[in-house]
Design an enzyme around this catalytic site. Sequence first.
Site, PDB file in Angstrom:
ATOM      1  N   HIS A  85       5.047 -53.508-104.771  1.00  0.00           N
ATOM      2  CA  HIS A  85       5.574 -53.611-103.394  1.00  0.00           C
ATOM      3  C   HIS A  85       4.452 -53.815-102.374  1.00  0.00           C
ATOM      4  O   HIS A  85       4.504 -53.274-101.265  1.00  0.00           O
ATOM      5  CB  HIS A  85       6.390 -52.370-103.022  1.00  0.00           C
ATOM      6  CG  HIS A  85       7.629 -52.184-103.845  1.00  0.00           C
ATOM      7  ND1 HIS A  85       8.857 -52.645-103.446  1.00  0.00           N
ATOM      8  CD2 HIS A  85       7.825 -51.596-105.052  1.00  0.00           C
ATOM      9  CE1 HIS A  85       9.766 -52.330-104.367  1.00  0.00           C
ATOM     10  NE2 HIS A  85       9.163 -51.712-105.356  1.00  0.00           N
ATOM     11  N   ASN A 158      16.120 -50.439-103.368  1.00  0.00           N
ATOM     12  CA  ASN A 158      15.930 -51.876-103.565  1.00  0.00           C
ATOM     13  C   ASN A 158      17.175 -52.630-103.100  1.00  0.00           C
ATOM     14  O   ASN A 158      18.193 -52.025-102.795  1.00  0.00           O
ATOM     15  CB  ASN A 158      15.700 -52.181-105.053  1.00  0.00           C
ATOM     16  CG  ASN A 158      14.271 -51.874-105.503  1.00  0.00           C
ATOM     17  OD1 ASN A 158      13.375 -51.699-104.689  1.00  0.00           O
ATOM     18  ND2 ASN A 158      14.074 -51.819-106.801  1.00  0.00           N
ATOM     19  N   HIS A 349       8.383 -41.847-100.260  1.00  0.00           N
ATOM     20  CA  HIS A 349       8.420 -41.024-101.466  1.00  0.00           C
ATOM     21  C   HIS A 349       9.859 -40.565-101.708  1.00  0.00           C
ATOM     22  O   HIS A 349      10.420 -39.869-100.860  1.00  0.00           O
ATOM     23  CB  HIS A 349       7.499 -39.811-101.265  1.00  0.00           C
ATOM     24  CG  HIS A 349       7.386 -38.916-102.455  1.00  0.00           C
ATOM     25  ND1 HIS A 349       8.009 -39.182-103.664  1.00  0.00           N
ATOM     26  CD2 HIS A 349       6.718 -37.759-102.647  1.00  0.00           C
ATOM     27  CE1 HIS A 349       7.721 -38.222-104.518  1.00  0.00           C
ATOM     28  NE2 HIS A 349       6.945 -37.347-103.932  1.00  0.00           N
ATOM     29  N   TYR A 372       4.804 -41.129-106.387  1.00  0.00           N
ATOM     30  CA  TYR A 372       4.563 -41.639-105.036  1.00  0.00           C
ATOM     31  C   TYR A 372       3.468 -40.896-104.279  1.00  0.00           C
ATOM     32  O   TYR A 372       2.684 -41.517-103.563  1.00  0.00           O
ATOM     33  CB  TYR A 372       5.876 -41.706-104.239  1.00  0.00           C
ATOM     34  CG  TYR A 372       6.773 -42.821-104.732  1.00  0.00           C
ATOM     35  CD1 TYR A 372       7.352 -42.768-106.007  1.00  0.00           C
ATOM     36  CD2 TYR A 372       7.018 -43.951-103.971  1.00  0.00           C
ATOM     37  CE1 TYR A 372       8.146 -43.784-106.486  1.00  0.00           C
ATOM     38  CE2 TYR A 372       7.819 -44.977-104.437  1.00  0.00           C
ATOM     39  CZ  TYR A 372       8.379 -44.894-105.696  1.00  0.00           C
ATOM     40  OH  TYR A 372       9.155 -45.915-106.170  1.00  0.00           O
TER      41      TYR A 372
HETATM   42 FE1  HDE Z   1       8.679 -47.590-106.842  1.00  0.00          FE
HETATM   43  N1  HDE Z   1       6.702 -47.327-106.459  1.00  0.00           N
HETATM   44  N2  HDE Z   1       8.421 -46.927-108.725  1.00  0.00           N
HETATM   45  N3  HDE Z   1      10.617 -48.049-107.313  1.00  0.00           N
HETATM   46  N4  HDE Z   1       8.964 -48.357-105.035  1.00  0.00           N
HETATM   47  C1  HDE Z   1       6.071 -47.631-105.316  1.00  0.00           C
HETATM   48  O1  HDE Z   1       4.578 -46.220-104.187  1.00  0.00           O
HETATM   49  C2  HDE Z   1       7.357 -46.226-109.136  1.00  0.00           C
HETATM   50  C3  HDE Z   1      11.237 -47.841-108.507  1.00  0.00           C
HETATM   51  C4  HDE Z   1      10.143 -48.748-104.471  1.00  0.00           C
HETATM   52  O2  HDE Z   1       7.568 -49.916 -98.805  1.00  0.00           O
HETATM   53  C5  HDE Z   1       4.668 -47.106-105.269  1.00  0.00           C
HETATM   54  O3  HDE Z   1       3.682 -46.066-102.132  1.00  0.00           O
HETATM   55  C6  HDE Z   1       7.583 -45.720-110.465  1.00  0.00           C
HETATM   56  C7  HDE Z   1      12.646 -47.993-108.400  1.00  0.00           C
HETATM   57  C8  HDE Z   1       9.918 -49.254-103.155  1.00  0.00           C
HETATM   58  O4  HDE Z   1       5.912 -48.551 -99.216  1.00  0.00           O
HETATM   59  C9  HDE Z   1       4.538 -46.327-106.587  1.00  0.00           C
HETATM   60  C10 HDE Z   1       8.828 -46.160-110.827  1.00  0.00           C
HETATM   61  C11 HDE Z   1      12.856 -48.306-107.077  1.00  0.00           C
HETATM   62  C12 HDE Z   1       8.548 -49.148-102.939  1.00  0.00           C
HETATM   63  C13 HDE Z   1       5.880 -46.582-107.228  1.00  0.00           C
HETATM   64  C14 HDE Z   1       9.350 -46.913-109.719  1.00  0.00           C
HETATM   65  C15 HDE Z   1      11.586 -48.346-106.425  1.00  0.00           C
HETATM   66  C16 HDE Z   1       7.984 -48.577-104.125  1.00  0.00           C
HETATM   67  C17 HDE Z   1       3.617 -48.141-104.980  1.00  0.00           C
HETATM   68  C18 HDE Z   1       9.564 -45.951-112.125  1.00  0.00           C
HETATM   69  C19 HDE Z   1      14.189 -48.604-106.389  1.00  0.00           C
HETATM   70  C20 HDE Z   1       7.780 -49.590-101.721  1.00  0.00           C
HETATM   71  C21 HDE Z   1       3.111 -47.844-103.587  1.00  0.00           C
HETATM   72  C22 HDE Z   1       9.675 -44.600-112.503  1.00  0.00           C
HETATM   73  C23 HDE Z   1      15.065 -47.439-106.317  1.00  0.00           C
HETATM   74  C24 HDE Z   1       7.717 -48.516-100.687  1.00  0.00           C
HETATM   75  C25 HDE Z   1       3.790 -46.646-103.195  1.00  0.00           C
HETATM   76  C26 HDE Z   1       6.997 -49.029 -99.470  1.00  0.00           C
HETATM   77  C27 HDE Z   1       6.620 -48.282-104.283  1.00  0.00           C
HETATM   78  C28 HDE Z   1       6.185 -46.051-108.417  1.00  0.00           C
HETATM   79  C29 HDE Z   1      10.602 -47.563-109.772  1.00  0.00           C
HETATM   80  C30 HDE Z   1      11.458 -48.673-105.035  1.00  0.00           C
HETATM   81  C31 HDE Z   1       3.374 -46.698-107.481  1.00  0.00           C
HETATM   82  C32 HDE Z   1       6.610 -44.899-111.274  1.00  0.00           C
HETATM   83  C33 HDE Z   1      13.694 -47.812-109.483  1.00  0.00           C
HETATM   84  C34 HDE Z   1      10.968 -49.814-102.196  1.00  0.00           C
HETATM   85  O5  HDE Z   1       4.384 -44.962-106.338  1.00  0.00           O
END
Ligand code: HDE
Length: 720
Positions: A85, A158, A349, A372
């Site tokens: 993202h 999402n 988060h 997060y």
């Molecule tokens: Fe994320 N995801 N994600 N994700 N995600 C991040 O956090 C992660 C997942 C989503 O505009 C990271 O600050 C794991 C699903 C959005 O700043 C990180 C898993 C969904 C955003 C991270 C998922 C999301 C992130 C990267 C699987 C939809 C952007 C930077 C277990 C429900 C937020 C950060 C923004 C961002 C980890 C799966 C949505 C690395 C480990 C499912 C919208 O923490």
Amino acid sequence: MPSKKRPARKASGSARPSSAKQAALDRFREDPDGQLLTTDQGVRVNDDQNSLKASARGPSLLEDFILREKITHFDHERIPERVVHARGAAAHGYFQVYHSLGRYTRAGFLQDPAKKTPVFVRFSTVAGSRGSSDLARDVRGFAVKFYTDEGNFDLVGNNIPVFFIQDAVKFPDLIHAVKPEPHNEIPQAASAHDTFWDFVSLMPESMHMIMWVMSDRAIPRSLRMMEGFGIHTFRLVDARGAARFVKFHWKPKLGVHSVLWDEALKISGKDPDFHRRDLWEAIAAGAYPEWELGLQIIEEADEHKFAFDLLDPTKIVPEEQVPVERVGRLVLDRNPENFFAETEQVAFHPGHVVPGIEFSDDPLLQGRLFSYTDTQLTRLGGPNFHEIPINRPLAPMHNNQRDGHMRQNINVGRAAYHPNTLGGGCPMQAGRATGGFVTHPETLGGPKVRDRGEKFFDHFSQATLFWNSQSDPEKQHIVQALRFELGKVEVPEVRERVVGMLAHVDRTLAGQVAEGLGLAVPKPTGPVNGSVPADADPKKFQPITLKQAVDRSAALSMAKTVKDSAETRKVAILAADGVDGEAVAAMKRALLAAGAMPKIVASHGGSLKAEGGGALPVDFALLTVGSVLFDAVFIPGGDRSTSALAGDATAVLFVREAYKHCKAIAASGTGLALVEAAGVDAKDVLTRRDADGQLTAAFVKAIAQHRDWAREARAQSVPA
Ligand code: HDE
């Protein structure tokens, strides 16, 4: 002393509605108006043009603290981009419930319809780097930070209601597979490459999500025209402590609309900032994007009554089974003032919840709850990122956490521990009655295992449900997307395995994709499941099929979305010198009245000489745009104008592309000459000799329809 006063600040062209969060941010806003240039230490700078040297042509001196400070700061301007993202755009706004949700939750911000809770919303793509194109085929992040009186609540969702994988432990693998390949860092912001499809071909659980990302949902027309989903099942807990399961939805007021893949490719070249610009311009123009919050509420007693597991993030709850209750609205009414300070530094988060909102045991969500905060430690450099202005809660913050990199709060007193008497026992724990967070006492039990629920193994039923729910044009786009993506895959076995997997979703789909790839339609053999633990019985990992309660769901098709507004649609008025000024004026009036954004696109910049005198200001020279940046085209008459445009290859291509992309086209007077020159079927063009009321009304209605998909097949024969 300073003389030049800047004009009064306007937040990105939009009126700046006051909000509690804005007031809080204002404390940190620099206001350079009328101020003198200083160093970071506040020393006034006399010369910002020349470094300190030993004589005019001599070497620079180490003593030059002004030069050293400036360059050192510059050297450290960049921070690591988000690991996923990375590319995003954001805006401020507010959220308001329609009526109290006290019957479901004790969350304070969901009780009072008069209460406006400030929000900051960041939209993003997943795979690409910060500088990648907005129009990549990808999931869009839809992350909302609510600054509630009881603390920050982040709904980090999402624009697609399911995900690729069922368990957090596979997330690093998924992301490594989709990101540019490690040996050559190719391709940027694209899933059309071997490693992604290799992974998918071994992960049958990804098939439902694959249907969504290969659909036009993955190439939205606008961030303002996307749905949002919390994906996981969450819990709402009421004041009596009773819990219910909930799925969160965002329903856009303007409907759900997408572009075509051919457009996406061309927009990426013409304006890679297309989505971010669109969001910014709409807010600056006062056309505030709006969504309704929807809830699907499921009683705890009903947890096991579905043909899927509520904890499985690769499944939806069909709206036919549990209707979406619309409970409030989200309005984005202010652009950020500084991209880095706000959009880049915001830290979301899913674990930021407030009393009354809790988690389910979805294993993907559970893993996210760890990730997060952990990622911010690297990205934002330490544990004090919650003190960055955009991340600070509006609710008061008091605890015994101390020190660390870049600490800004000045904690006072001797006692930084609890319990204490030396600090008068402060800060004190809050009881439930004073808003203390009390976790819902879910009963847990059973053996400690690495496993997943039985129904998780139904990988294809809902992928089939999605496919069956699509209109014919939508199905065709999915087939084309798969042909494109798999066509870029070099290893034949990977292509074959994916087509084999598609055969479990739908035989026609698999057949059409196979045909495009020059493959035989595969036999419906069991799919390979790559995620089988070493010592497990592979039979347990064979997909099962559970009969779903519905075999079609209207909510899954964009063809069934709201199509009642031409608001904020960008309309090109193609013109050259000699254009019929009255036709232009009439059409502009009608479009503006409908909330659309008419723009004069002409063979040259500056202004045009209208037929019979008068000048028309030009918004864009043809060379700088392309019809892919607009939703519709109007070609006004005027002999000289239309004959010049008909002889201009760029103008001809403009109309042709708009036609092929199924956009509304209207022509008045001699405007039809350009339609003919473009070789498009005049039957598909709205015409009248004058831009009278009827033409304008018909045009506005056609724009509101988004696209005339029935034209797509006919338009194939028009050369590009
Ligand atoms: Fe994320 N995801 N994600 N994700 N995600 C991040 O956090 C992660 C997942 C989503 O505009 C990271 O600050 C794991 C699903 C959005 O700043 C990180 C898993 C969904 C955003 C991270 C998922 C999301 C992130 C990267 C699987 C939809 C952007 C930077 C277990 C429900 C937020 C950060 C923004 C961002 C980890 C799966 C949505 C690395 C480990 C499912 C919208 O923490």
